[in-house]
Scaffold this motif. Structure first.
Motif, PDB file in Angstrom:
ATOM      1  N   MET A 199      -9.817  -0.649 -15.017  1.00  0.00           N
ATOM      2  CA  MET A 199     -10.454  -1.000 -13.753  1.00  0.00           C
ATOM      3  C   MET A 199     -10.604   0.253 -12.885  1.00  0.00           C
ATOM      4  O   MET A 199      -9.858   1.205 -13.037  1.00  0.00           O
ATOM      5  CB  MET A 199      -9.590  -2.028 -13.007  1.00  0.00           C
TER       6      MET A 199
ATOM      7  N   ASP B  32      -9.257   5.463 -10.772  1.00  0.00           N
ATOM      8  CA  ASP B  32      -8.831   4.609 -11.872  1.00  0.00           C
ATOM      9  C   ASP B  32      -7.623   3.772 -11.445  1.00  0.00           C
ATOM     10  O   ASP B  32      -6.711   4.263 -10.793  1.00  0.00           O
ATOM     11  CB  ASP B  32      -8.452   5.463 -13.082  1.00  0.00           C
TER      12      ASP B  32
ATOM     13  N   VAL C  50      -0.194   1.025  -8.207  1.00  0.00           N
ATOM     14  CA  VAL C  50       0.826   0.042  -8.568  1.00  0.00           C
ATOM     15  C   VAL C  50       0.461  -1.256  -7.866  1.00  0.00           C
ATOM     16  O   VAL C  50       0.076  -1.244  -6.695  1.00  0.00           O
ATOM     17  CB  VAL C  50       2.222   0.510  -8.117  1.00  0.00           C
ATOM     18  N   TYR C  51       0.582  -2.350  -8.588  1.00  0.00           N
ATOM     19  CA  TYR C  51       0.198  -3.650  -8.047  1.00  0.00           C
ATOM     20  C   TYR C  51       1.397  -4.356  -7.447  1.00  0.00           C
ATOM     21  O   TYR C  51       2.474  -4.329  -8.026  1.00  0.00           O
ATOM     22  CB  TYR C  51      -0.382  -4.492  -9.177  1.00  0.00           C
ATOM     23  N   LYS C  52       1.181  -4.961  -6.302  1.00  0.00           N
ATOM     24  CA  LYS C  52       2.275  -5.748  -5.710  1.00  0.00           C
ATOM     25  C   LYS C  52       2.001  -7.245  -5.756  1.00  0.00           C
ATOM     26  O   LYS C  52       2.823  -7.992  -6.245  1.00  0.00           O
ATOM     27  CB  LYS C  52       2.543  -5.312  -4.276  1.00  0.00           C
ATOM     28  N   GLY C  53       0.824  -7.657  -5.310  1.00  0.00           N
ATOM     29  CA  GLY C  53       0.521  -9.089  -5.351  1.00  0.00           C
ATOM     30  C   GLY C  53      -0.198  -9.561  -4.106  1.00  0.00           C
ATOM     31  O   GLY C  53      -0.716  -8.758  -3.321  1.00  0.00           O
TER      32      GLY C  53
ATOM     33  N   LEU D  14      -2.415  -6.715  -2.829  1.00  0.00           N
ATOM     34  CA  LEU D  14      -1.928  -5.404  -2.418  1.00  0.00           C
ATOM     35  C   LEU D  14      -1.809  -4.456  -3.605  1.00  0.00           C
ATOM     36  O   LEU D  14      -1.217  -4.801  -4.630  1.00  0.00           O
ATOM     37  CB  LEU D  14      -0.553  -5.558  -1.760  1.00  0.00           C
TER      38      LEU D  14
ATOM     39  N   TYR E  30      -0.980  -0.164  -4.403  1.00  0.00           N
ATOM     40  CA  TYR E  30      -0.383   1.039  -3.811  1.00  0.00           C
ATOM     41  C   TYR E  30      -0.835   2.259  -4.609  1.00  0.00           C
ATOM     42  O   TYR E  30      -0.684   2.301  -5.832  1.00  0.00           O
ATOM     43  CB  TYR E  30       1.137   0.909  -3.862  1.00  0.00           C
TER      44      TYR E  30
ATOM     45  N   GLU F 105       0.039   5.054  -5.803  1.00  0.00           N
ATOM     46  CA  GLU F 105       1.244   5.863  -6.033  1.00  0.00           C
ATOM     47  C   GLU F 105       0.916   7.250  -6.574  1.00  0.00           C
ATOM     48  O   GLU F 105       1.539   8.239  -6.207  1.00  0.00           O
ATOM     49  CB  GLU F 105       2.185   5.136  -6.996  1.00  0.00           C
TER      50      GLU F 105
ATOM     51  N   ARG G  88      -0.824   7.576  -1.566  1.00  0.00           N
ATOM     52  CA  ARG G  88       0.256   6.679  -1.164  1.00  0.00           C
ATOM     53  C   ARG G  88      -0.192   5.654  -0.117  1.00  0.00           C
ATOM     54  O   ARG G  88       0.624   5.087   0.599  1.00  0.00           O
ATOM     55  CB  ARG G  88       1.471   7.477  -0.686  1.00  0.00           C
ATOM     56  N   SER G  89      -1.484   5.404  -0.081  1.00  0.00           N
ATOM     57  CA  SER G  89      -1.968   4.316   0.768  1.00  0.00           C
ATOM     58  C   SER G  89      -1.676   2.977   0.113  1.00  0.00           C
ATOM     59  O   SER G  89      -1.819   2.838  -1.102  1.00  0.00           O
ATOM     60  CB  SER G  89      -3.491   4.385   0.924  1.00  0.00           C
ATOM     61  N   TRP G  90      -1.301   2.028   0.924  1.00  0.00           N
ATOM     62  CA  TRP G  90      -1.338   0.631   0.476  1.00  0.00           C
ATOM     63  C   TRP G  90      -2.718   0.080   0.811  1.00  0.00           C
ATOM     64  O   TRP G  90      -3.227   0.303   1.912  1.00  0.00           O
ATOM     65  CB  TRP G  90      -0.255  -0.190   1.178  1.00  0.00           C
TER      66      TRP G  90
ATOM     67  N   GLU H  22       2.570 -16.552 -10.211  1.00  0.00           N
ATOM     68  CA  GLU H  22       1.296 -15.834 -10.286  1.00  0.00           C
ATOM     69  C   GLU H  22       0.779 -15.918 -11.713  1.00  0.00           C
ATOM     70  O   GLU H  22       1.570 -15.930 -12.651  1.00  0.00           O
ATOM     71  CB  GLU H  22       1.491 -14.342  -9.952  1.00  0.00           C
TER      72      GLU H  22
ATOM     73  N   GLN I 112       9.209 -10.430  -7.709  1.00  0.00           N
ATOM     74  CA  GLN I 112       8.091  -9.550  -8.055  1.00  0.00           C
ATOM     75  C   GLN I 112       7.677  -9.927  -9.482  1.00  0.00           C
ATOM     76  O   GLN I 112       8.179  -9.354 -10.456  1.00  0.00           O
ATOM     77  CB  GLN I 112       8.527  -8.085  -7.959  1.00  0.00           C
TER      78      GLN I 112
ATOM     79  N   ASN J 282       5.374  -9.481 -11.663  1.00  0.00           N
ATOM     80  CA  ASN J 282       4.920  -8.610 -12.755  1.00  0.00           C
ATOM     81  C   ASN J 282       6.028  -7.716 -13.302  1.00  0.00           C
ATOM     82  O   ASN J 282       5.805  -6.956 -14.236  1.00  0.00           O
ATOM     83  CB  ASN J 282       3.690  -7.777 -12.353  1.00  0.00           C
TER      84      ASN J 282
ATOM     85  N   ASP K  68     -13.181  -3.290 -18.007  1.00  0.00           N
ATOM     86  CA  ASP K  68     -13.680  -3.564 -16.665  1.00  0.00           C
ATOM     87  C   ASP K  68     -14.401  -2.374 -16.043  1.00  0.00           C
ATOM     88  O   ASP K  68     -14.046  -1.225 -16.285  1.00  0.00           O
ATOM     89  CB  ASP K  68     -12.511  -3.966 -15.762  1.00  0.00           C
ATOM     90  N   HIS K  69     -15.369  -2.712 -15.206  1.00  0.00           N
ATOM     91  CA  HIS K  69     -16.021  -1.757 -14.315  1.00  0.00           C
ATOM     92  C   HIS K  69     -16.715  -0.617 -15.069  1.00  0.00           C
ATOM     93  O   HIS K  69     -16.625   0.539 -14.699  1.00  0.00           O
ATOM     94  CB  HIS K  69     -15.012  -1.197 -13.294  1.00  0.00           C
TER      95      HIS K  69
ATOM     96  N   ILE L 263     -16.109   0.649 -18.017  1.00  0.00           N
ATOM     97  CA  ILE L 263     -15.295   1.513 -18.879  1.00  0.00           C
ATOM     98  C   ILE L 263     -15.377   0.998 -20.313  1.00  0.00           C
ATOM     99  O   ILE L 263     -15.183  -0.190 -20.576  1.00  0.00           O
ATOM    100  CB  ILE L 263     -13.825   1.539 -18.396  1.00  0.00           C
TER     101      ILE L 263
ATOM    102  N   GLN M 201       3.524   0.929   6.320  1.00  0.00           N
ATOM    103  CA  GLN M 201       2.091   0.692   6.497  1.00  0.00           C
ATOM    104  C   GLN M 201       1.758  -0.770   6.759  1.00  0.00           C
ATOM    105  O   GLN M 201       0.787  -1.073   7.443  1.00  0.00           O
ATOM    106  CB  GLN M 201       1.316   1.156   5.260  1.00  0.00           C
TER     107      GLN M 201
END
Lengths: 94, 416, 966
Positions: free
Chosen positions: A1, A12, A17-20, A55, A57, A59, A63-65, B253, B412, B414, C249-250, C252, C711
């Protein structure tokens, strides 16, 4: 993705990192929240087959969420926002 | 029609013309005692045990697509009961015991093959944790052994003992773990339930719940309304989507887990092997394909397909422990939808809506749990009391503060 | 051996002869040959055995769809099972052997399965092998497994290397046949950045196999000229030997490029490269694949796809036979007859549209005779079959799009949701004639380029005539009595399909799973549509209603080694090395993996017999004098801002608002679910500047969670974070002489207890001006400090500390001694902070503040986490002091039965305490705090251990904490 980062352009997904579910931003105040409110916040999630606000991240990046709006059936990304902007818009401050 | 070597012989001599349908293609009746939503392994097993153990046969299983089209047909076929926590271990041990008698019980060879499962050890803390787990398993009446490096090397000389980034120091071994031919499980349960009078209805998608005075009294489907005293949802992977129709938000989830199979190879892998320092587990099917997998892709998805980074990660794990598979080719990859729960453990429970029952949240554990899940769900549906081994699989366990968190990762999904 | 079936023509280089070995026999061929064409030229017909019945198998196709001609290529560690002879480029010295037979290929003992075939019908194994119960694992399954599988792994590590690469383009064109070449030319001329990928080593696709003309010259010539033009364009990248195997996806795409497979020796160069191609648009021009017709014994060597026969004759100058029967239901088959006749080969045409039917064949190891429904018997050595062409739609299914049936071409064309950005052209889209394919490719290439903003002239599209296309679906010679194969590799016959239907396995997915149709290594490329069509016929439904299964990645099988790339062996994951690593290496350190880090676990001295000697010595030296340990791996986070203290107060369960400047505090973090998560110390260096340490394991995730809090939860707090784990080298200096040692090292800093008490911290300099930080904290329970310097000074710092400490007999100590010291002291670490335990379990319940909103404190109050019989962290010692404790043992009250109902907890960590002279342990025990002095069993059946232990305080040493304050 590929996630179109609002500041850095297309990146890419492996950099993130995925949080949910983005409702994790809406944390109740621990001193005033009821047991149920805190439980629902921590454990219950939006889990739609379709448009999902979630959300991520950056990483391996700045380092923006981010709050990414993505279709969970097709993985199409519809919108990406800085989570801090979303949080502030939702009235979160200090 | 009973399956036996004699029947195969007889049919073989007469051109295999006498085989009859494995199960009827039922059309829905107007009402049932119980409607099970989801014709996957767990739903079919539930129907089977309702009929067999509790004599309840006025039961329908409704399936959106073809029978067994969910995760029962899209997994890596592993069975084991190497769980640590008391909320889990007895349940998975019950499941393993049911697997052990299953084929004779439902007269279908699902190729239950207990060639053992190894979890490799790469560090001292990991060994400590596995010793604790192995002891817990033995205390629960399951089998577990700790293998040192030498014993492991005799069993799996092809592992990379010399040049590994995370040296292999041993393994925890459950000899009774193994694999089962997954599709056959669905077909065996379907055939067994059907023979006892259960209606199995394919191509019948649930579009809503029939609510009457706050109670659930049936389901709306693409093939009409079906009323029932009890509605038993059993659609792991799609739990969020289905329970949303009842207005429920769940501690679950939906994630995609990819699985892989190689081209057919002469047998090389003795049982199931799980890498302890990366994301990789592997077994070899009776047809010769290496069946392997690793971590979930990690983001919510209903797409039933994954992406390349996880494919690479899984193959890296494979090459890290057994570099002799480099020239074997990956033949097929697919994605299954996982109900990833907040503590990595499942739910078999009533909901707050009278008449509506829920079974889901199986994470990766669903396949091995199939018999016990069906058995315990049937117990709950028939008696309105949880089966003793599934007593902790309650929807309110987070409210009460008693999660069943084998991996210690918290809410969490995942990471479980 | 002479090349008896070599004929004139073809795109092979006859100026050079290549020698190769087949089953130990030397043969010859030419550059440009595939292994299959060379075998064919040499008259080899039997090349393999089928999976289940071990029926003799010959070459069936000329491409990657090959189900039969699977061989083991090369020898030794490089042996590659299940390799399609049809895709192997011939090289000098190539060696290949046949596979899946017991005994020789000619006399396969397993062929007995074929005799037993009536009893091995679809799904037979589900119905038997159940009695007696124990026999499945002891007898039936071992026998089945012994005969399972196709090729054999060498069991040696793959000797080749594989690379990964990333490519970006405007337009990815998949397939360099007529459509793809036309499209790439148009888009390339317009100025788009194009990648053109084709699995073959020679671009051109069917143009190389046919005798059509394009733009007035031979099609293969035109393809060559197109390649010349494309190669000259800087905006085009032509990837031959490259299979695009998956659509992700996208935009690729995954592609695998074979780099040295066609060479005798890779000379260390990567064998293959796995490309991730990032495209804005993609055009699928993958052509179509021919399929067979089901008739009696249609699986014998010599029975081939008609189009493939043309490929061998026209492209490779090799003929599969001298007396060929063509059996076809479409116009395309007739062209085979024309092409063969042009080469002087005798042909009989059997047109199903005119009522011709083959009902049976003869010839065990190669076709000899075709028996027709009209009673004729034809002597043949090859039957070229065409049941029509199936568009290659595989990639269009990778996002679960479901192909749709088109009656006019008798094939499935792309349908449902295609991967976004993917367009399909040419035969893959159901355009079945050459002229139309060229026009379609040119038009779509031009249109996509324009869409992408490439505005240059696309030039004229290539021109060719449209050949006649006429197909009358015909699938199955129903008059045939013998078995008629649908899936050649997996031995699925029309009888199996019938039986499957009879038993109710009618949905296409059930059919596939029950009969294994299309699940062989070719993924049903030649068999799926035929199987579905036969099923539809049985059902009396149109094929459109029966539907189709969908294809999943990869398009053709990909080596596992290629997916793994270079991440294998010790390169599986990168190493992180501590600043003192080089010094530690010089000083006898033995290293241990801690996540990605390598840490010294002990330093061996001459004369020491085992690790215990070293560890005991190190731990004792710390308690007696002083030791130094590299603790750089602990996570370090720099926290600054006017609201930093308030921020930390939300993060830690214990209060941080009032931490004075120049002081350090131990902090406990909870997860939001109230479970203990991480611990460490945080120092306040100035009013708005804090430095946090985390555990090694959680360094990354704690930082992530802090950023989340910063944040998303409290976005307006003025606080900024940066991870400085790698920026500072940090050393623990511990033991009674630590002050004396460190005092020699620091510049102008009074370390006396009064000036720098326990839990003090400061910025300072060491060794005459090197910037440093000193923290007076203790993990060992001794008087101790941690001193940090910028990482680049880490190497000199350890040397400096060791030199300064010489007079005190300073020792370096590793992670094992660190562990001994902390277990003696009763500090929790990873085995205790395992993500399942609460502050209360750890004996730290009192730290959780009830008067502020910190992460996790609310949910830590839930009843289930505050039970009377909760686990408590306590200490243990063996009743018999000479016994060594082991971790993982469960506690039982003596006399209680050994079951989970009576489980009292477990031992988390153990160590031999040189200070106390016996083994000590930490563990969680139900109501442990009220059971000090009790005797329990530490029961560890998996280690055959059962030890009586005494419950004691977790603080085995100095429970009052006097030493660290001294």
């Amino acid at each position: 993705m590929i996630i179109p980062h609002p500041l850095l352009g297309p990146r890419d997904a492996a950099e993130f990192v995925y949080k949910g579910d983005a409702t994790l931003i809406d944390r109740p105040d621990g001193l005033t929240a009821s047991d149920d409110e805190m439980h629902d916040y921590a454990y219950l999630r939006d889990n739609p087959a379709g448009r999902h606000r979630e959300l991520w991240y950056h990483e391996q990046g700045d380092r923006s969420w981010l709050v990414v709006t993505r279709d969970t059936r097709t993985h199409e990304i519809l919108k990406v926002e800085l989570a801090r902007d979303v949080a502030r818009a939702a009235g979160r401050a200090r | 029609m009973r399956y036996s070597a004699w029947n195969i012989f007889k049919q073989g001599l007469t051109g295999n013309k006498g085989w009859t349908r494995a199960w009827r293609d039922a059309t829905p009746k107007a009402d049932y005692d119980i409607v099970i939503v989801g014709g996957g392994g767990h739903g079919l097993a539930t129907a089977y045990y309702l009929a067999k153990e509790f004599g309840l046969t006025n039961v329908a299983v409704v399936e959106k697509g073809w029978l067994g089209s969910g995760n029962i047909g899209r997994n890596t076929t592993i069975i084991r009961s190497n769980y640590l926590l008391e909320g889990n271990q007895p349940f998975y041990e019950l499941s393993l015991k049911l697997w052990e008698g299953l084929e004779q019980d439902f007269n279908y060879n699902a190729m239950v093959s207990q060639r053992g499962i190894l979890n490799l050890i790469h560090s001292d803390p990991q060994r400590d944790a596995f010793v604790r787990r192995g002891n817990a398993m033995q205390l629960s009446g399951a089998d577990a052994e700790i293998l040192d490096r030498d014993r492991l090397k005799k069993m799996c000389p092809f592992l990379d003992f010399e040049n590994a980034r995370f040296p292999v120091q041993g393994a925890i071994w459950q000899p009774r773990g193994g694999t089962v031919r997954h599709d056959a499980v669905a077909w065996g349960y379907a055939r067994g339930a059907d023979a006892r009078g259960v209606d199995i209805i394919q191509n019948c998608e649930v579009t809503g719940f029939v609510m009457d005075g706050g109670a659930c009294k049936g389901v709306e489907t693409t093939r009409g309304t079906i009323r029932a005293e009890k509605v038993a949802v059993c659609v792991a992977g799609s739990s969020g989507r289905v329970m949303d129709m009842a207005g429920m938000r769940l501690p679950i989830e939906s994630h995609v887990l990819q699985a892989f199979v190689s081209e057919g190879l002469k047998p090389v892998i003795p049982g199931v092997i799980t890498f302890g320092a990366g994301h990789f587990y592997v077994s070899q099917s009776d047809k010769g394909g290496l069946v392997f997998g690793g971590d979930i892709d990690g983001y919510n998805s209903y797409a039933q397909r994954g992406n390349l980074p996880v494919v690479e990660d899984v193959c890296e794990g494979g090459m890290a422990i057994m570099p002799m598979i480099g020239r074997a080719r990956l033949l097929r990859m697919w994605g299954g939808l996982m109900d990833m729960s907040m503590d990595g453990s499942p739910f078999i429970d009533k909901t707050h809506i009278s008449g509506l029952y829920f079974n889901g949240g199986w994470c990766y554990g669903g396949f091995k749990a199939t018999p016990a899940s069906g058995f315990c769900y049937a117990h709950l549906l028939a008696t309105d009391r949880p089966h003793e081994t599934a007593a902790q699989y309650r929807l309110d366990r987070f409210r009460r503060g008693v999660p069943i968190d084998e991996k210690g990762q918290g809410a969490q999904p995942n990471l479980h | 051996m002479s090349q008896q079936n070599r004929i004139e023509g073809g795109q092979i280089d006859r100026s050079k002869t290549l020698k190769f070995q087949w089953n130990g026999r030397w043969m010859s061929g030419y550059p440009g040959d595939t292994l299959a064409s060379a075998l064919m030229a040499n008259g080899v017909r039997l090349v393999g055995r089928s999976f289940k019945c071990h029926r003799p198998r010959g070459i069936f196709s000329a491409g990657s769809e090959e189900p039969n001609a699977l061989v083991q290529l090369r020898n030794g560690a490089a042996q590659e099972p299940n390799t399609r002879a049809t895709t192997v480029e011939l090289f000098d010295g190539l060696s290949a052997t046949s596979q899946n037979h017991r005994g020789s290929l000619d006399w396969d003992l397993m062929a007995v399965n074929d005799v037993a075939a009536p009893f091995l019908s679809a799904g037979f194994y589900y119905k038997t092998f159940m009695w007696p119960k124990a026999f499945w694992e002891k007898l039936y399954e071992p026998v089945i497994r012994a005969s399972a599988g196709l090729g054999r792994l060498s069991m040696k590590a793959d000797p080749d290397v594989y690379d990964h690469g990333y490519l970006h383009c405007d337009l990815l064109v998949i397939g360099a046949g007529p459509t793809g070449l036309a499209a790439a030319l148009a888009a390339g001329r317009a100025g788009a950045r194009v990648i053109l990928a084709d699995e073959d080593f020679r671009p051109g696709g069917r143009l190389n196999a046919e005798t059509y003309a394009v733009d007035g010259s031979a099609g293969s010539h035109w393809a060559g000229m197109a390649v010349v033009e494309l190669s000259a364009m800087e905006n085009i990248r032509l990837l031959t030997r490259t299979t695009v195997f998956g659509a992700y996806d996208h935009g690729i795409y995954g592609a695998i490029e074979k780099r040295t497979d066609h060479l005798a020796d890779s000379r260390g160069k990567p064998r293959q490269v796995l490309w991730r191609i990032y495209s804005k648009r993609a055009l699928l021009a993958a052509g179509a694949i021919e399929r067979s017709i089901a008739f009696g014994n249609n699986d014998r060597p010599g029975i081939m796809l008609a189009g493939s026969v043309r490929t061998y004759v026209n492209r490779f100058g090799a003929t599969p036979g001298q007396r060929v029967a063509v059996f076809t239901n479409n116009e395309d088959g007739l062209r085979t007859a024309l092409d063969l006749r042009a080469k002087g080969i005798q042909v009989t045409t059997l047109d199903a549209r005119k009522g011709d039917r083959i009902v049976d064949t003869r010839g065990r190891k190669g076709i000899r005779q075709a028996l027709l429904a009209d009673g004729r018997n034809l002597a043949v050595d090859c039957i070229a079959v065409s049941g029509g062409w199936s568009p290659t739609v595989a990639l269009t299914c990778h996002h679960r799009g479901r192909p749709m049936w088109r009656d006019d071409i008798a094939g499935f064309v792309p349908g449902g949701e295609l991967p976004p950005g993917l367009t399909v052209a040419g035969a893959a889209n159901g355009t079945m004639t050459l002229g139309a394919c060229l026009r379609d490719g040119h038009a779509k290439g031009a249109a996509l380029a324009a869409e992408l903003g490439a505005a240059g002239s696309t030039g004229d599209g290539p021109l060719a005539e449209d050949e006649t296309f006429d197909i009358t679906p015909f699938w199955h010679v129903t008059e045939a009595r013998p078995r008629a194969w649908v899936d050649l590799q997996n031995d699925v016959t029309t009888k199996d399909l019938k039986q499957s239907r009879q038993e109710g396995f009618r949905s296409v997915e059930h059919l596939k799973r029950y009969t294994t149709l299309g699940m062989a290594t070719d993924q049903g490329k030649t068999s799926n549509v035929l199987g579905l069509a036969v099923m539809a016929e049985l059902d009396g439904h149109p094929i459109a209603e029966t539907g189709t299964t969908i294809f999943r990645p990869p398009y053709t099988p990909v080596a596992i080694g290629a997916f793994a790339g270079r991440a294998r062996g010790t390169d599986f994951r990168p190493y992180r090395l501590t600043p003192s690593h080089a010094w530690a290496l010089e000083n006898g350190a033995d290293f241990v993996e801690a996540g990605l880090w390598l840490r010294a676990q002990w330093f061996k001295r001459p004369g020491e017999q085992g690790w215990r000697d070293s560890v005991d010595r190190e731990a004792a030296a710390v308690r007696r004098s002083v030791g130094v340990c590299d603790v750089t791996t602990l996570g370090k986070i720099d926290i600054q801002g006017r609201d930093a203290a308030e921020f930390l107060n939300h993060i830690y369960a214990n209060p941080f608002l009032k931490l004075p400047v120049g002081r350090v505090r131990y902090g406990l973090m909870l997860r939001e679910d109230g479970v203990a998560y991480d611990d460490g110390t945080t120092a306040r260096l100035s009013e708005h500047h804090f430095v946090m340490t985390t555990t090694t394991a959680n360094a990354g995730t704690v930082f992530r969670n802090l950023e989340f809090a910063r944040q998303c939860l409290w976005p307006d707090l003025d606080v900024h974070l940066i991870s400085t784990t790698d920026a500072w080298a940090q050393f623990a200096v511990a033991g009674p002489n630590s002050r004396a040692l460190l005092q020699k090292v620091v510049d102008d800093l009074d370390l006396s207890n009064a000036a720098f008490p326990f839990m003090a911290c400061t910025n300072c300099t060491v060794f005459d001006g090197t910037p440093a930080r000193v923290f007076r904290i203790s993990f060992s329970g001794e008087l101790a400090y941690e001193v940090a310097v910028p990482a680049r000074f880490g190497g000199s710092m350890i040397r400096g500390l060791m030199a300064a400490g010489e007079e005190f007999g300073v020792v370096p100590y590793g992670t094992e001694a660190l562990g001994v010291l902390r277990i003696e002291k009763g500090h929790p670490a990873g085995n205790e902070l395992n993500g399942q335990t609460t502050a209360r379990n750890l004996g730290l319940g009192g730290m959780v503040s009830k008067t502020k909103d910190a992460i996790g404190s609310k949910l830590s109050e839930r009843a289930g986490m505050n039970r009377d019989d909760d686990l408590c962290l306590v200490g243990f010692k063996p009743k018999d002091r000479s016994v060594l404790l082991t971790a993982g043992a469960h506690f039982l009250t003596p006399g209680d039965p050994e079951d989970m109902a009576h489980d009292q907890g477990w031992m988390t960590s153990v160590a031999y305490s040189p200070e106390l002279g016996h083994s000590v342990g930490l563990g969680f025990l139900k109501r442990g705090d009220s059971r000090i002095g009790e005797t329990l069993r530490a029961y560890s059946p998996v280690r055959n251990q059962d030890t009586m232990v005494e419950v004691c305080s977790a603080h085995h040493i100095d429970p009052e904490g006097a030493r660290q304050r001294g």
